[in-house]
Design an enzyme around this catalytic site. Structure first.
Site, PDB file in Angstrom:
ATOM      1  N   MET A  18       0.842  -1.196   0.000  1.00 35.82           N
ATOM      2  CA  MET A  18       0.000   0.000   0.000  1.00 35.82           C
ATOM      3  C   MET A  18       0.872   1.239   0.000  1.00 35.82           C
ATOM      4  SD  MET A  18      -3.032  -1.074   2.684  1.00 35.82           S
ATOM      5  CE  MET A  18      -1.895  -1.871   3.847  1.00 35.82           C
ATOM      6  N   CYS A 101      -3.127  -1.638  -9.352  1.00 34.38           N
ATOM      7  CA  CYS A 101      -3.415  -0.309  -8.803  1.00 34.38           C
ATOM      8  C   CYS A 101      -4.418   0.421  -9.689  1.00 34.38           C
ATOM      9  CB  CYS A 101      -2.133   0.512  -8.682  1.00 34.38           C
ATOM     10  SG  CYS A 101      -2.432   2.181  -8.029  1.00 34.38           S
ATOM     11  N   LYS A 140       0.259  -9.218  -8.893  1.00 41.65           N
ATOM     12  CA  LYS A 140      -0.980  -8.836  -8.224  1.00 41.65           C
ATOM     13  C   LYS A 140      -1.831  -8.076  -9.223  1.00 41.65           C
ATOM     14  CE  LYS A 140      -2.805  -6.747  -3.983  1.00 41.65           C
ATOM     15  NZ  LYS A 140      -3.772  -5.736  -4.460  1.00 41.65           N
ATOM     16  N   GLY A 204      -9.155  -8.591  -0.714  1.00 48.65           N
ATOM     17  CA  GLY A 204     -10.332  -7.750  -0.820  1.00 48.65           C
ATOM     18  C   GLY A 204     -11.323  -7.953   0.311  1.00 48.65           C
ATOM     19  N   GLY A 227      -5.173  -5.709   3.471  1.00 44.99           N
ATOM     20  CA  GLY A 227      -4.697  -4.372   3.167  1.00 44.99           C
ATOM     21  C   GLY A 227      -5.230  -3.333   4.115  1.00 44.99           C
ATOM     22  N   ARG A 228      -6.328  -2.662   3.721  1.00 44.50           N
ATOM     23  CA  ARG A 228      -6.810  -1.490   4.458  1.00 44.50           C
ATOM     24  C   ARG A 228      -7.161  -1.782   5.915  1.00 44.50           C
ATOM     25  NH1 ARG A 228     -11.502   0.348   0.640  1.00 44.50           N
ATOM     26  NH2 ARG A 228     -11.491  -1.872   0.191  1.00 44.50           N
TER      27      ARG A 228
END
Length: 339
Positions: A18, A101, A140, A204, A227-228
Site C-alpha cells: 500500500m 493499482c 498482483k 479484498g 490491506g486497508r
C-alpha cells in the site's frame, strides 16, 4: 504454501502493498504481529531507473522482516526489466509486479490496473521480468477492467505460463476502485481451474479473523492478503492467525495498541523528520479502531490529527490513554471496536 522455494506454511496471511502505508517500520510491526509475508510500497520503474532518492529508499528490507517482496510497476517492458534487475540487487525474496493499482495517475497512464486493457503488453512485461532475474516473480492484479471484461480466469493461466510463482487477485475490477464488495466467488472460480498450479492469494474486504478463515475454508485460496484493515491496526494479524488456527481470540489491550501506535510515530519521525513523519502517520491514527466508539471524541480527534509536533501528539495520546484506563471516557456501546 510456497512461493518458489520460500515456505510460508499453511494458511498464510500476507500484508498487502500500500502506497504511503507499508514502509519498512510498519511492515516489521505487522511481521511481529503475525503477518507471514510483507510487500513494500509500490516502486515506479521509471523513478527507480532515474535513481530518485524517495524511490530507492523503498527498497530497504530489514532482516527481521523477511520473507518480503518489493513491488514494481510500469508500462514499458524495457524499463520494467531494468527496474527488476536493480531491485534484485537489493535482495528481496520476491519481486512482485503491480497490475492492480486502480488510481488514475497510475492506471490512467497504462500501468497498474491499466494493463488490464492491454493483455499482450502485460504478458510481454511479465515474461521479460521473469527471464531477467533469478528470484521468484509474482503478480498482483484485479478481476478485470470493468464488469463486462472480467477476464481473470483466462488471465491467470496466461500469467502462470509466463513463469510467475504466485498470483494475487483482488476481487474487484478497476472500474470499481474500492467500492462495492470484492467478488470472492470469482476468486474461487480461478482457484477451481485444475490447470492452475501456482498458489492463488485472495485479496479484498478481509477485515476480521472469521473472514480470513472463510477465505480459506469456503473459497479455497492458498493465502489471504490483508490491506486497508491493517492500517492503524497491525495487531489484526494476531487475531486473524488465531481465528484461522482455531485458537482463542487474543486479548489485545488498549495499552498494547497505544504502545504500537507510539512506536509507529517514533519510527516514522526517525525515518523522515518530525513534521513529515507525523503527517505520514496521520492516516494510521485516523483509521485506528483504538479510537472508535469513544463518546464525545470529535474535538480530541481533530486535535490529534492536527498535531504537528511529537510532544503535542504524545500529550494527546497520553491524555486519551489515561482517561480510558480510568474509564473517564466511555465507549459507545452501540459502536463495536472492530479488529
Amino acid at each position: 504454501m510456497n512461493i518458489g522455494d520460500i515456505q510460508l506454511g499453511q494458511h498464510p496471511v500476507l500484508l498487502a502493498p500500500m502506497e504511503d502505508v507499508t514502509d519498512e517500520s510498519f511492515r516489521l510491526i505487522c511481521k511481529e504481529q503475525g503477518a507471514d509475508f510483507t510487500y513494500t510500497e509500490f516502486v515506479s520503474a521509471d523513478a527507480l531507473i532515474r535513481n530518485i532518492a524517495a524511490t530507492t529508499r523503498k527498497l530497504n528490507i530489514r532482516p527481521a522482516e523477511r520473507p518480503a517482496a518489493i513491488q514494481i510497476y510500469g508500462r514499458d517492458t524495457q524499463s520494467m526489466v531494468e527496474a527488476a534487475r536493480i531491485v534484485e540487487q537489493a535482495q528481496p525474496d520476491v519481486i512482485d509486479i503491480n497490475f492492480g493499482c486502480p488510481v488514475k495517475k497510475v492506471a490512467g497512464k497504462g500501468a497498474g490496473a491499466g494493463m488490464l486493457r492491454d493483455i499482450p503488453k502485460m504478458l510481454e512485461i511479465t515474461s521479460a521480468v521473469v527471464k531477467a532475474v533469478n528470484i521468484p516473480v509474482t503478480v498482483k492484479t484485479r478481476t478485470g477492467w470493468d464488469a463486462d471484461h472480467r477476464i481473470i480466469a483466462t488471465l491467470a493461466e496466461q500469467l502462470q505460463d509466463c513463469g510467475i510463482k504466485a498470483l494475487t487477485v483482488h476481487g474487484r475490477t478497476r472500474a470499481q476502485m474500492y467500492t462495492g464488495r470484492a467478488d470472492w466467488e470469482m476468486i474461487a472460480r480461478v482457484k477451481e481451474n485444475p490447470r492452475l498450479t501456482i498458489p492463488l492469494i485472495g485479496n479484498g474486504d478481509i477485515t476480521t479473523g472469521q473472514e480470513a478463515r472463510e477465505a480459506f475454508d469456503r473459497y479455497g485460496v492458498d493465502g489471504v492478503m490483508v490491506g486497508r484493515a491493517s492500517i492503524g491496526a497491525p495487531w489484526i494479524f494476531r487475531s486473524m492467525k488465531a481465528a484461522i488456527t482455531g485458537e482463542d481470540e487474543p486479548v489485545i489491550t488498549d495499552a498494547e495498541q497505544f504502545a504500537i501506535l507510539r512506536r509507529q510515530i517514533t519510527e516514522s519521525i526517525e525515518r523522515i523528520d518530525e513534521y513529515r513523519g507525523i503527517l505520514h502517520i496521520r492516516r494510521h491514527l485516523a483509521a485506528s479502531p483504538l479510537f472508535k466508539g469513544i463518546a464525545n471524541f470529535r474535538d480530541t480527534r481533530i486535535a490529534m490529527l492536527r498535531a504537528s509536533t511529537y510532544d503535542e501528539l504524545s500529550a494527546i495520546l497520553n491524555q486519551v490513554e489515561e482517561q480510558l484506563s480510568t474509564q473517564e471516557i466511555k465507549r459507545n456501546p452501540t459502536t463495536t471496536q472492530q479488529i
